[in-house]
Design a protein around this motif. Structure first.
Motif, PDB file in Angstrom:
ATOM      1  N   LEU A 259       0.832  -1.196   0.000  1.00  0.00           N
ATOM      2  CA  LEU A 259       0.000   0.000   0.000  1.00  0.00           C
ATOM      3  C   LEU A 259       0.874   1.257   0.000  1.00  0.00           C
ATOM      4  CD1 LEU A 259      -2.999   0.778   0.074  1.00  0.00           C
ATOM      5  CD2 LEU A 259      -2.838   0.839   2.572  1.00  0.00           C
ATOM      6  N   LEU A 260       1.930   1.256   0.816  1.00  0.00           N
ATOM      7  CA  LEU A 260       2.842   2.395   0.857  1.00  0.00           C
ATOM      8  C   LEU A 260       3.558   2.567  -0.483  1.00  0.00           C
ATOM      9  CD1 LEU A 260       4.443   1.991   4.400  1.00  0.00           C
ATOM     10  CD2 LEU A 260       2.729   3.649   3.681  1.00  0.00           C
ATOM     11  N   ALA A 261       3.971   1.444  -1.086  1.00  0.00           N
ATOM     12  CA  ALA A 261       4.653   1.518  -2.379  1.00  0.00           C
ATOM     13  C   ALA A 261       3.731   2.102  -3.447  1.00  0.00           C
ATOM     14  CB  ALA A 261       5.147   0.142  -2.799  1.00  0.00           C
ATOM     15  N   ASP A 262       2.463   1.711  -3.418  1.00  0.00           N
ATOM     16  CA  ASP A 262       1.507   2.248  -4.387  1.00  0.00           C
ATOM     17  C   ASP A 262       1.308   3.752  -4.189  1.00  0.00           C
ATOM     18  OD1 ASP A 262       1.162  -0.217  -5.549  1.00  0.00           O
ATOM     19  OD2 ASP A 262      -0.649  -0.713  -4.412  1.00  0.00           O
ATOM     20  N   ARG A 263       1.213   4.173  -2.928  1.00  0.00           N
ATOM     21  CA  ARG A 263       1.067   5.605  -2.662  1.00  0.00           C
ATOM     22  C   ARG A 263       2.313   6.367  -3.152  1.00  0.00           C
ATOM     23  NH1 ARG A 263      -3.269   4.639  -2.683  1.00  0.00           N
ATOM     24  NH2 ARG A 263      -4.832   4.601  -1.028  1.00  0.00           N
ATOM     25  N   ALA A 264       3.473   5.793  -2.911  1.00  0.00           N
ATOM     26  CA  ALA A 264       4.717   6.431  -3.354  1.00  0.00           C
ATOM     27  C   ALA A 264       4.752   6.528  -4.871  1.00  0.00           C
ATOM     28  CB  ALA A 264       5.919   5.641  -2.842  1.00  0.00           C
ATOM     29  N   ALA A 265       4.348   5.451  -5.554  1.00  0.00           N
ATOM     30  CA  ALA A 265       4.351   5.454  -7.016  1.00  0.00           C
ATOM     31  C   ALA A 265       3.399   6.518  -7.559  1.00  0.00           C
ATOM     32  CB  ALA A 265       3.961   4.074  -7.541  1.00  0.00           C
ATOM     33  N   GLU A 266       2.219   6.641  -6.949  1.00  0.00           N
ATOM     34  CA  GLU A 266       1.271   7.678  -7.391  1.00  0.00           C
ATOM     35  C   GLU A 266       1.901   9.061  -7.297  1.00  0.00           C
ATOM     36  OE1 GLU A 266      -2.097   7.281  -4.886  1.00  0.00           O
ATOM     37  OE2 GLU A 266      -2.698   5.318  -5.656  1.00  0.00           O
ATOM     38  N   ALA A 267       2.582   9.316  -6.167  1.00  0.00           N
ATOM     39  CA  ALA A 267       3.190  10.640  -5.960  1.00  0.00           C
ATOM     40  C   ALA A 267       4.316  10.896  -6.956  1.00  0.00           C
ATOM     41  CB  ALA A 267       3.707  10.748  -4.529  1.00  0.00           C
ATOM     42  N   LEU A 268       5.136   9.880  -7.221  1.00  0.00           N
ATOM     43  CA  LEU A 268       6.253  10.072  -8.145  1.00  0.00           C
ATOM     44  C   LEU A 268       5.766  10.313  -9.567  1.00  0.00           C
ATOM     45  CD1 LEU A 268       8.908   7.472  -6.919  1.00  0.00           C
ATOM     46  CD2 LEU A 268       8.576   9.848  -6.245  1.00  0.00           C
ATOM     47  N   VAL A 269       4.721   9.607  -9.949  1.00  0.00           N
ATOM     48  CA  VAL A 269       4.158   9.826 -11.291  1.00  0.00           C
ATOM     49  C   VAL A 269       3.612  11.251 -11.396  1.00  0.00           C
ATOM     50  CG1 VAL A 269       2.298   9.160 -12.856  1.00  0.00           C
ATOM     51  CG2 VAL A 269       3.642   7.394 -11.708  1.00  0.00           C
ATOM     52  N   LEU A 270       2.897  11.689 -10.361  1.00  0.00           N
ATOM     53  CA  LEU A 270       2.366  13.053 -10.366  1.00  0.00           C
ATOM     54  C   LEU A 270       3.494  14.079 -10.397  1.00  0.00           C
ATOM     55  CD1 LEU A 270      -0.048  14.958 -10.161  1.00  0.00           C
ATOM     56  CD2 LEU A 270       0.088  14.750  -7.658  1.00  0.00           C
ATOM     57  N   HIS A 271       4.537  13.830  -9.613  1.00  0.00           N
ATOM     58  CA  HIS A 271       5.682  14.743  -9.574  1.00  0.00           C
ATOM     59  C   HIS A 271       6.324  14.859 -10.952  1.00  0.00           C
ATOM     60  CE1 HIS A 271       9.946  15.814  -8.871  1.00  0.00           C
ATOM     61  NE2 HIS A 271       9.477  16.551  -7.895  1.00  0.00           N
ATOM     62  N   ARG A 272       6.478  13.738 -11.613  1.00  0.00           N
ATOM     63  CA  ARG A 272       7.105  13.757 -12.947  1.00  0.00           C
ATOM     64  C   ARG A 272       6.215  14.468 -13.962  1.00  0.00           C
ATOM     65  NH1 ARG A 272      11.104   9.529 -15.603  1.00  0.00           N
ATOM     66  NH2 ARG A 272      10.764   9.899 -17.809  1.00  0.00           N
ATOM     67  N   MET A 273       4.903  14.224 -13.884  1.00  0.00           N
ATOM     68  CA  MET A 273       3.983  14.852 -14.828  1.00  0.00           C
ATOM     69  C   MET A 273       3.957  16.369 -14.642  1.00  0.00           C
ATOM     70  SD  MET A 273       0.782  12.182 -14.718  1.00  0.00           S
ATOM     71  CE  MET A 273      -0.251  13.276 -15.666  1.00  0.00           C
ATOM     72  N   LEU A 274       4.049  16.819 -13.389  1.00  0.00           N
ATOM     73  CA  LEU A 274       3.991  18.246 -13.118  1.00  0.00           C
ATOM     74  C   LEU A 274       5.341  18.928 -13.322  1.00  0.00           C
ATOM     75  CD1 LEU A 274       1.757  18.333  -9.904  1.00  0.00           C
ATOM     76  CD2 LEU A 274       1.098  18.794 -12.274  1.00  0.00           C
ATOM     77  N   GLY A 275       6.392  18.117 -13.555  1.00  0.00           N
ATOM     78  CA  GLY A 275       7.719  18.703 -13.718  1.00  0.00           C
ATOM     79  C   GLY A 275       7.829  19.562 -14.953  1.00  0.00           C
ATOM     80  N   GLY A 276       7.026  19.278 -15.976  1.00  0.00           N
ATOM     81  CA  GLY A 276       7.044  20.110 -17.184  1.00  0.00           C
ATOM     82  C   GLY A 276       8.215  19.764 -18.093  1.00  0.00           C
ATOM     83  N   ALA A 277       8.190  20.324 -19.288  1.00  0.00           N
ATOM     84  CA  ALA A 277       9.207  20.016 -20.297  1.00  0.00           C
ATOM     85  C   ALA A 277      10.568  20.576 -19.934  1.00  0.00           C
ATOM     86  CB  ALA A 277       8.772  20.564 -21.652  1.00  0.00           C
ATOM     87  N   THR A 278      10.610  21.596 -19.053  1.00  0.00           N
ATOM     88  CA  THR A 278      11.895  22.202 -18.735  1.00  0.00           C
ATOM     89  C   THR A 278      12.613  21.471 -17.606  1.00  0.00           C
ATOM     90  OG1 THR A 278      10.856  23.712 -17.156  1.00  0.00           O
ATOM     91  CG2 THR A 278      11.053  24.468 -19.436  1.00  0.00           C
ATOM     92  N   ALA A 279      11.930  20.561 -16.934  1.00  0.00           N
ATOM     93  CA  ALA A 279      12.560  19.869 -15.803  1.00  0.00           C
ATOM     94  C   ALA A 279      13.548  18.832 -16.314  1.00  0.00           C
ATOM     95  CB  ALA A 279      11.500  19.195 -14.939  1.00  0.00           C
ATOM     96  N   HIS A 280      14.632  18.679 -15.567  1.00  0.00           N
ATOM     97  CA  HIS A 280      15.596  17.635 -15.905  1.00  0.00           C
ATOM     98  C   HIS A 280      14.935  16.272 -15.730  1.00  0.00           C
ATOM     99  CE1 HIS A 280      18.919  20.289 -16.382  1.00  0.00           C
ATOM    100  NE2 HIS A 280      18.862  20.733 -15.138  1.00  0.00           N
TER     101      HIS A 280
END
Length: 530
Positions: A259-280
């Motif tokens: 359950l914790l791993a799934d929550r972490a994965a959701e957050a990382l996917v959201l973080h990457r999506m919100l990083g935008g094209a200029t993010a490394h």
């Protein structure tokens, strides 16, 4: 300005979500002890987790189970039929039941040997109750504990989601999210791409290093089943997978860890999506962190070796060539490495300086390959002034940090040089001469005072054009024709400017010693400005 995201204050010690109940823990409950339980088979499997308690007398109860149940029975429908008794146990084993509890009484006054032997062969824990015992009490006790445990897991999951969402909203970097995940899981956390190359880690440093040292074996088994606290969650979105997050050695309940791993994965996917094209990309961030640590020397090179190996850099019996390239982005350099079939890491050290660490086989010609890399880079950029600064090849990993610092020093020494056209494609320490020495001493107060004193007559807005002429004149070895050509002026016009420079500075530029003094002062001034 650097933003610090550690807003949480002192952290409580981590307490993992333990399995709600195991067979052993159920047997230790006070209510159960009243029935005088005895383990008659499968004693080595008493730490199996109990997902639910099921009271059933049906002979075909196995088809009703989904795994993890502790089955309570009096065996009333099995009495007198040893084959049915053995089949009953085998069906529970096939259904992955946690254990079977047989209440002795009218159906079985003593432990039935057929059931005991079948349970022992299957490794299924079998417990008999020697005294009459109301199954309802055991069911009520275990179910209430399981429900409380599930509620605690959901509460922790929501707490993790809230914390990670807060970090994402605050614009926190990937590492802050991973540190938060590692705190809640209490174990090393590793993010990889689809090739199982490590992109980022978090957790207690010694534990992370232990994981990375054995990463080649772990990566080979990454596609296997979870177990022993190794829990994975896929990273991806819009129908595309691009990595995974792993909890390495999670000490709590597997379901809670998942359950914790799934929550972490959701957050990382959201973080990457919100990083935008200029993010490394995370790959770039991983290389940047590793090379920055190597350059700084804060972390010993030997401690960084597992990170380099896990990031996919070949390190065994290799020759390392440290390079620093100015005015060429990391993406361009990575594409060039792939085009040339070279192994290496690329990371931006500053806005205009990018480090490249080549890893070559021992039988490859390091200097020739570095020259070929630089020549292709000039062709790719279409800029003949592109300069690749290089340190001498290193065969020992411990020497790599010094090599990266040397390459960076060389790159700094030629930065903004008007003589860049005359430099080789690969510039080494032997090519920067006096310029390199002055670059090293640029922050010395005595050197700063010397530069200001020597150039005082030109260090003003009105003297900027003359300072530029002086810079070119000295960089070209006092070649008047070349200087006039580069500044697009006639020879007589150049002579008038040189006379104005000599007048303002009170020097004779035809005098070697005075010209050398002014040249050193100008190098120091330019180094300070850079």
């Amino acid at each position: 300005m650097t933003t610090v995201f550690d807003y949480r204050g002192p952290r409580e010690p981590f307490e993992p979500l333990r399995p709600a109940l195991t067979v052993r823990q159920v047997l230790s409950l006070e209510r159960v002890s009243a029935g005088e339980p005895e383990v008659v088979a499968g004693s080595a499997q008493l730490d199996r987790p109990v997902r639910w308690v099921h009271v059933a007398e049906a002979a075909d109860v196995g088809v009703m189970l989904s795994g993890g149940e502790m089955v309570l029975t009096t065996g009333v429908l099995l009495a007198g039929d040893e084959d049915a008794q053995a089949d009953y146990v085998r069906s529970l084993h096939r259904a992955e039941a946690a254990a079977v509890v047989l209440g002795l009484g009218r159906a079985f006054p003593a432990t039935p040997d057929a059931m005991r032997r079948a349970a022992e062969r299957c490794g299924l824990p079998m417990i008999v109750l020697h005294r009459p015992f109301p199954f309802a009490e055991l069911t009520e006790e275990v179910q209430s504990r399981l429900v409380r445990s599930k509620f605690a897991a959901v509460s922790l999951s929501e707490a993790v989601r809230t914390a990670l969402t807060g970090l994402i909203t605050a614009g926190a970097p990937l590492q802050s999210l991973l540190d938060e995940i590692a705190h809640h899981t209490g174990c090393p956390v590793v993010v990889t791409n689809l090739a199982h190359r490590v992109l980022a880690t978090a957790g207690e440093r010694a534990a992370v290093d232990d994981v990375l040292r054995d990463w080649e074996r772990i990566a080979r088994q990454a596609g296997g089943t979870e177990g022993d606290g190794w829990i994975r969650a896929e990273l991806g979105g819009r129908g595309e997978r691009w990595g995974q997050i792993m909890l390495c050695g999670y000490r709590g309940d597997t379901a809670g860890g998942r359950l914790l791993a799934d929550r972490a994965a959701e957050a990382l996917v959201l973080h990457r999506m919100l990083g935008g094209a200029t993010a490394h990309t995370w790959e770039e961030q991983s290389a940047q962190g590793l090379l920055t640590d190597l350059v700084s020397g804060v972390v010993p090179a030997r401690q960084l070796l597992p990170r380099a190996r896990a990031a996919g850099l070949p390190v065994n019996r290799r020759t390392f060539v440290p390079l620093v390239v100015r005015d060429a982005g990391a993406g361009r350099l990575e594409r060039l490495l792939r085009l040339l079939g070279l192994s290496g890491l690329v990371a931006e050290l500053t806005d205009d300086a990018t480090a490249v660490l080549l890893s070559l086989a021992r039988d490859q010609d390091a200097e020739a390959l570095a020259a070929h890399f630089a020549a292709r880079l000039r062709t790719e950029t279409g800029e003949p002034r592109t300069v690749v600064a290089a340190a001498s090849p290193r065969t020992a990993w411990d020497d790599v940090p010094g090599g990266l610092r040397e390459a960076r020093h060389v790159a700094d020494a030629v930065a903004g040089s008007s003589a860049a056209l005359d430099l080789p494609a690969v510039v080494r320490l032997r090519d920067v001469h006096l310029r390199g020495l002055v670059r090293l001493l640029r922050d010395d107060p005595h050197v700063q005072s010397f530069a200001e004193r020597e150039l005082d007559g030109l260090l003003c807005a009105a003297g900027e054009d003359l300072l530029a002429v002086l810079r070119t004149y000295l960089a070209t070895g006092r070649n008047k024709s070349r200087t006039a050509q580069l500044h697009h002026v006639s020879r007589p016009a150049l002579y008038r400017r040189l006379e104005a420079i000599e007048s303002r500075l009170g020097v004779d530029l035809d005098d070697f010693e005075q010209a050398a003094s002014v040249h050193i002062a100008l190098l120091a001034h330019d180094a300070q400005q850079a």
